[in-house]
Write a protein that holds these residues in place. Structure first.
Motif, PDB file in Angstrom:
ATOM      1  N   ALA A 286       0.910  -1.235  -0.133  1.00  0.00           N
ATOM      2  CA  ALA A 286      -0.179  -0.057  -0.090  1.00  0.00           C
ATOM      3  C   ALA A 286       0.883   1.326   0.068  1.00  0.00           C
ATOM      4  O   ALA A 286       2.120   1.238  -0.047  1.00  0.00           O
ATOM      5  CB  ALA A 286      -0.877  -0.031   1.129  1.00  0.00           C
TER       6      ALA A 286
ATOM      7  N   LEU B 234     -10.160  -3.294   3.304  1.00  0.00           N
ATOM      8  CA  LEU B 234     -10.242  -3.110   2.001  1.00  0.00           C
ATOM      9  C   LEU B 234     -11.127  -3.905   1.201  1.00  0.00           C
ATOM     10  O   LEU B 234     -11.311  -5.050   1.718  1.00  0.00           O
ATOM     11  CB  LEU B 234      -8.825  -3.720   1.578  1.00  0.00           C
TER      12      LEU B 234
ATOM     13  N   TYR C 197      -7.809  -3.538  -4.333  1.00  0.00           N
ATOM     14  CA  TYR C 197      -6.690  -4.303  -4.294  1.00  0.00           C
ATOM     15  C   TYR C 197      -6.784  -5.196  -5.655  1.00  0.00           C
ATOM     16  O   TYR C 197      -7.832  -5.615  -5.940  1.00  0.00           O
ATOM     17  CB  TYR C 197      -6.206  -4.719  -3.235  1.00  0.00           C
TER      18      TYR C 197
ATOM     19  N   THR D 256      -2.534  -2.239  -3.591  1.00  0.00           N
ATOM     20  CA  THR D 256      -3.748  -1.386  -3.558  1.00  0.00           C
ATOM     21  C   THR D 256      -3.850  -0.967  -5.277  1.00  0.00           C
ATOM     22  O   THR D 256      -2.893  -0.754  -5.793  1.00  0.00           O
ATOM     23  CB  THR D 256      -3.810  -0.233  -2.674  1.00  0.00           C
TER      24      THR D 256
ATOM     25  N   ARG E  22      -7.294   3.439  -4.665  1.00  0.00           N
ATOM     26  CA  ARG E  22      -7.139   3.322  -3.325  1.00  0.00           C
ATOM     27  C   ARG E  22      -5.779   3.761  -2.796  1.00  0.00           C
ATOM     28  O   ARG E  22      -5.390   4.349  -1.803  1.00  0.00           O
ATOM     29  CB  ARG E  22      -7.149   2.012  -3.021  1.00  0.00           C
TER      30      ARG E  22
END
Length: 281
Positions: free
Chosen positions: A61, A100, A105, A114, A118
């Motif tokens: 992320a 999430l 993702y 991700t 996002r």
């Protein structure tokens, strides 16, 4: 053979390596995750190692995901950012628990990261507004993500932290920025009260078909402001090109203010103000 990260215990069970080989031929990246000694630990390599460390359950992320999506100017030395519920993270990893949804993702070269939208949502909520804008600019320069999509995602997560900052960052987000310093310069001009400058302004050259691109500025008055990094002075080929470019832009009626690292903020704004005044006469 093993320049890519792998889980040591799995390799031992499968017979791909022996214990003494694991100790002598390979280096530990994260607990039980190894690479061949001498392997360059790029952000991509460390990201895959982090994902393996999470038992293939985590999701890469933040800025790490941005780098995998193609964003430049991401510091390789920063900890890998990973969504995974584990408070006992090893050094070089930053883990956090986040909800999430399946469409937030996806797969990237065999690991989970991700999505661009996002990733922008998370970067836009980092600790400092200017850092958030620079991160969004870098991600947008690589992907051209749509701010509307990020705002729609924010509606899903109304209780998330720093949503107000995310909105502020997206309001000044500009994928035309080609370095963090260009982001800084653009924000300086906006906060000084000047009209928002256009970025990457195309200027048709004398040959009639090729173009120069100006960092930022105002087309109506043919005034541009550019940030020159050190390479503009240290690279002789670039330096010669810049001289020719400056002469041709002047012939085409453009005034270009060049900003360097040593310039004071007050001096930059004074020069811009004087240039705008002269163009309005």
């Amino acid at each position: 053979m093993r320049s890519n990260p792998f889980i040591g215990s799995e390799a031992l069970v499968s017979g791909l390596v022996r214990k003494h080989e694991l100790r002598t031929r390979y280096s530990v990246v994260f607990p039980d995750v190894y690479v061949e000694k001498g392997t360059e630990l790029t952000i991509h390599t460390r990201a895959k190692a982090a994902w393996l460390w999470s038992h293939r359950e985590g999701v890469i992320a933040g800025r790490t995901a941005a780098a995998l999506h193609g964003a430049k100017w991401v510091d390789d030395a920063k900890p890998i950012e990973l969504f995974w519920r584990n408070a006992r993270r090893p050094r070089g990893l930053h883990t956090s628990d986040s909800s999430l949804r399946p469409d937030e993702y996806g797969d990237y070269q065999g690991i989970r990261i991700t999505t661009v939208t996002r990733t922008a949502f998370d970067i836009g909520r980092c600790a400092h507004l200017d850092e958030a804008v620079a991160g969004l600019d870098a991600l947008g320069n690589a992907t051209r993500f749509n701010a509307v999509d990020v705002l729609a995602l924010a509606e899903r997560h109304r209780g998330a932290r720093r949503i107000r900052q995310l909105r502020s960052a997206l309001d000044v987000y500009d994928p035309g920025a080609e370095s963090p310093k260009e982001t800084w310069l653009r924000l300086l001009l906006i906060r000084a009260g000047y009209p928002r400058p256009r970025t990457q302004i195309p200027v048709l050259r004398d040959d009639g078909w090729s173009k120069y691109y100006l960092d930022m500025g105002w087309e109506d008055m043919k005034l541009a402001v550019e940030y020159d990094g050190d390479h503009h002075r240290t690279d002789p080929i670039r330096y010669a090109y810049d001289i020719k470019r400056a002469e041709e832009l002047a012939d085409l009626g453009w005034k270009v203010l060049r900003v360097v690292k040593s310039d004071r903020t007050a001096d930059i704004l004074r020069r811009v103000g004087a240039a705008r005044s002269s163009r309005l006469r």
